[in-house]
Design a protein around this motif. Structure first.
Motif, short mmCIF file in Angstrom:
data_model
loop_
_atom_site.label_atom_id
_atom_site.label_comp_id
_atom_site.label_asym_id
_atom_site.label_seq_id
_atom_site.Cartn_x
_atom_site.Cartn_y
_atom_site.Cartn_z
N TYR A 36 0.83 -1.20 0.00
CA TYR A 36 0.00 0.00 0.00
C TYR A 36 0.88 1.26 0.00
CZ TYR A 36 -3.25 3.57 1.60
OH TYR A 36 -3.98 4.72 1.71
N LYS A 60 -6.45 -1.22 0.32
CA LYS A 60 -5.79 -2.45 0.78
C LYS A 60 -6.86 -3.43 1.23
CE LYS A 60 -3.83 -2.20 4.73
NZ LYS A 60 -2.98 -1.98 5.89
N ILE A 71 -3.78 -4.97 -3.20
CA ILE A 71 -3.88 -3.52 -3.30
C ILE A 71 -4.57 -3.24 -4.62
CG2 ILE A 71 -2.64 -1.33 -3.29
CD1 ILE A 71 -2.36 -3.08 -0.72
#
Length: 134
Positions: A36, A60, A71
């Motif tokens: 992320y 996420k 992600i």
């Protein structure tokens, strides 16, 4: 003697199997957070000007039992995210005038983190295996 060694091995394997789901979930949460952060960094580095929605759309997702981390682009926030990622035709006054190259923000994040994530997974496996030897 052999029987007691097999019993000990069975107990050790049982301990490992009980710990593995917890360790796997922790590993996936950590890997998801690293991915992320890398994607957000790639958004900032790869785009210029306004990027608020593209950045906000980075989402996420961790599997309910920790089996995976993903992600993704939230298409409700940034429906144009796939255009930035993969590239698109450039059209002016109804005519195609060129091609805009993709930024590969998500794909590059995975490539950049591959070694780090593999090393982290190896460390978790060594930790679990080390507990077996203790």
């Amino acid at each position: 003697m052999l029987e007691s060694n097999l019993d000990k091995l069975g107990e050790d394997l049982g301990r490992i199997l009980n710990r593995f789901p917890q360790e796997r979930k922790r590993l996936m949460e950590s890997a998801g957070e690293k991915m992320y952060q890398q994607v957000v960094e790639n958004v900032d580095r790869s785009t210029k000007g306004k990027r608020g929605n593209l950045r906000k759309a980075v989402t996420k997702v961790i599997g309910s039992k920790g089996g995976y981390a993903a992600i993704r682009n939230n298409h409700r926030i940034a429906p144009h995210g796939y255009l930035v990622e993969n590239g698109h035709r450039l059209v002016r006054k109804g005519k195609e005038v060129g091609w805009v190259q993709g930024k590969f923000i998500y794909a590059n994040a995975m490539n950049e983190l591959e070694d780090t994530l593999l090393k982290q997974a190896e460390n978790v496996m060594e930790k679990i295996a080390g507990d077996l030897l203790d």
